[in-house]
Design an enzyme around this catalytic site. Structure first.
Site, short mmCIF file in Angstrom:
data_model
loop_
_atom_site.label_atom_id
_atom_site.label_comp_id
_atom_site.label_asym_id
_atom_site.label_seq_id
_atom_site.Cartn_x
_atom_site.Cartn_y
_atom_site.Cartn_z
N PRO A 74 -3.39 -8.33 9.39
CA PRO A 74 -4.50 -8.35 10.34
C PRO A 74 -5.02 -6.97 10.75
O PRO A 74 -4.24 -6.03 10.90
CB PRO A 74 -3.93 -9.08 11.56
N ASN A 75 -6.31 -6.92 10.90
CA ASN A 75 -7.06 -5.75 11.38
C ASN A 75 -7.20 -4.63 10.35
O ASN A 75 -7.90 -3.64 10.59
CB ASN A 75 -6.47 -5.19 12.69
N ARG A 115 -11.20 1.75 12.68
CA ARG A 115 -10.16 1.35 13.64
C ARG A 115 -9.25 2.54 13.93
O ARG A 115 -8.58 3.04 13.02
CB ARG A 115 -9.36 0.22 13.02
N TYR A 119 -5.11 5.90 11.82
CA TYR A 119 -5.16 5.28 10.48
C TYR A 119 -6.06 6.03 9.50
O TYR A 119 -6.11 5.67 8.33
CB TYR A 119 -5.59 3.81 10.60
N ASN A 172 1.45 -4.47 3.35
CA ASN A 172 1.35 -3.90 4.69
C ASN A 172 1.08 -5.09 5.62
O ASN A 172 -0.06 -5.53 5.73
CB ASN A 172 0.22 -2.88 4.78
N ALA A 228 0.39 -5.95 12.10
CA ALA A 228 1.09 -6.39 13.32
C ALA A 228 2.12 -7.48 13.05
O ALA A 228 3.10 -7.63 13.80
CB ALA A 228 0.08 -6.86 14.36
N ASP A 258 10.43 -15.00 5.51
CA ASP A 258 10.99 -16.10 4.70
C ASP A 258 10.26 -16.24 3.37
O ASP A 258 10.89 -16.48 2.33
CB ASP A 258 10.91 -17.43 5.48
N GLU A 292 7.42 -2.45 1.41
CA GLU A 292 6.71 -2.54 2.70
C GLU A 292 6.03 -1.20 2.97
O GLU A 292 6.67 -0.15 2.86
CB GLU A 292 7.75 -2.85 3.79
N HIS A 301 3.43 1.10 5.58
CA HIS A 301 2.68 1.32 6.81
C HIS A 301 1.94 2.65 6.69
O HIS A 301 2.53 3.65 6.26
CB HIS A 301 3.59 1.35 8.04
N ILE A 302 0.69 2.63 7.08
CA ILE A 302 -0.13 3.84 6.99
C ILE A 302 0.38 4.89 7.98
O ILE A 302 0.52 6.06 7.65
CB ILE A 302 -1.60 3.46 7.29
N SER A 303 0.66 4.43 9.19
CA SER A 303 1.14 5.35 10.23
C SER A 303 2.66 5.42 10.21
O SER A 303 3.33 4.57 9.60
CB SER A 303 0.67 4.84 11.60
N ARG A 329 5.73 5.87 17.16
CA ARG A 329 4.75 5.23 18.05
C ARG A 329 5.48 4.40 19.13
O ARG A 329 6.58 4.75 19.52
CB ARG A 329 3.79 4.40 17.19
N ARG A 362 7.09 -1.06 17.71
CA ARG A 362 6.74 -0.90 16.29
C ARG A 362 7.94 -0.46 15.44
O ARG A 362 7.87 -0.38 14.23
CB ARG A 362 5.60 0.10 16.11
C1 DQA Z 1 0.56 -0.65 10.52
C2 DQA Z 1 1.47 -0.40 11.72
C3 DQA Z 1 1.57 -1.65 12.58
O1 DQA Z 1 2.41 -1.39 13.71
C4 DQA Z 1 0.20 -2.03 13.11
O2 DQA Z 1 0.27 -3.23 13.85
C5 DQA Z 1 -0.83 -2.12 12.04
C6 DQA Z 1 -0.81 -1.17 10.93
C7 DQA Z 1 0.34 0.64 9.69
O3 DQA Z 1 -0.17 0.50 8.58
O4 DQA Z 1 0.61 1.74 10.16
O5 DQA Z 1 -1.76 -2.93 12.13
O6 DQA Z 1 1.20 -1.60 9.67
#
Ligand code: DQA
Length: 149
Positions: free
Chosen positions: A11-12, A19, A24, A75, A78, A88, A99, A101-103, A108, A112
């Site tokens: 999401p997002n 954003r 990001y 990725n 959230a 699962d 897995e 994550h950009i950040s 943070r 997280r």
């Molecule tokens: C994220 C980190 C997550 O905590 C956050 O909710 C995101 C993006 C990242 O790519 O850094 O939406 O997965």
């Protein structure tokens, strides 16, 4: 037949580029897709790239990958911090999962720092910006090559 790799985004992430750019960056999801397709091409992978704001859609794609793919880069955004359903589905896939994550999630908010997804992941990449997706595809290629050998 080309090796298929699923790259899934939660999401997002459709809002990338606008954003919270200080966290990001300015690259859009289309830019990320192009990076993944370039990296995939270098390794002879067919990349299936999806994003959804809905947990069930992500679960459905993971179940599809179980039948069609050699590995998953995800990725979960959230859902990383909430989703037993995605954990699962990934465990059931029995595929190598990376897995991303950009950040740097560890630098943070404390919530997280916990990932429901990591127990299903062969590797976790965070803090490299969108280049983390390229590192994930390169790393997956090395894993798949060594498991063939
Ligand atoms: C994220 C980190 C997550 O905590 C956050 O909710 C995101 C993006 C990242 O790519 O850094 O939406 O997965």
């Amino acid at each position: 037949m080309a090796t298929t790799v699923y790259v899934l985004n939660g999401p997002n992430l459709n809002l990338l580029g606008t954003r919270e750019p200080e966290i990001y960056g300015r690259a859009t999801l289309k830019d990320v897709e192009a990076l993944c397709r370039d990296a995939g091409q270098r390794h002879g992978f067919e990349i299936v790239f999806h994003q959804s704001n809905h947990e069930g859609a992500l679960v459905d794609w993971i179940q599809e990958a179980r039948r069609k793919a050699a590995g998953i880069v995800i990725n979960p955004a959230a859902y990383t911090h909430t989703s037993v359903a995605i954990l699962d589905a990934l465990l059931a896939s029995d595929l190598p999962v990376i897995e991303v994550h950009i950040s740097n999630v560890h630098a943070r908010e404390p919530f997280r720092r916990h990932s429901y997804i990591s127990p299903a992941a062969r590797a976790v990449i965070c803090g490299f910006g969108v280049n983390g997706y390229v590192l994930a595809i390169d790393g997956l290629a090395a894993m798949l090559a060594s498991s063939k050998g």
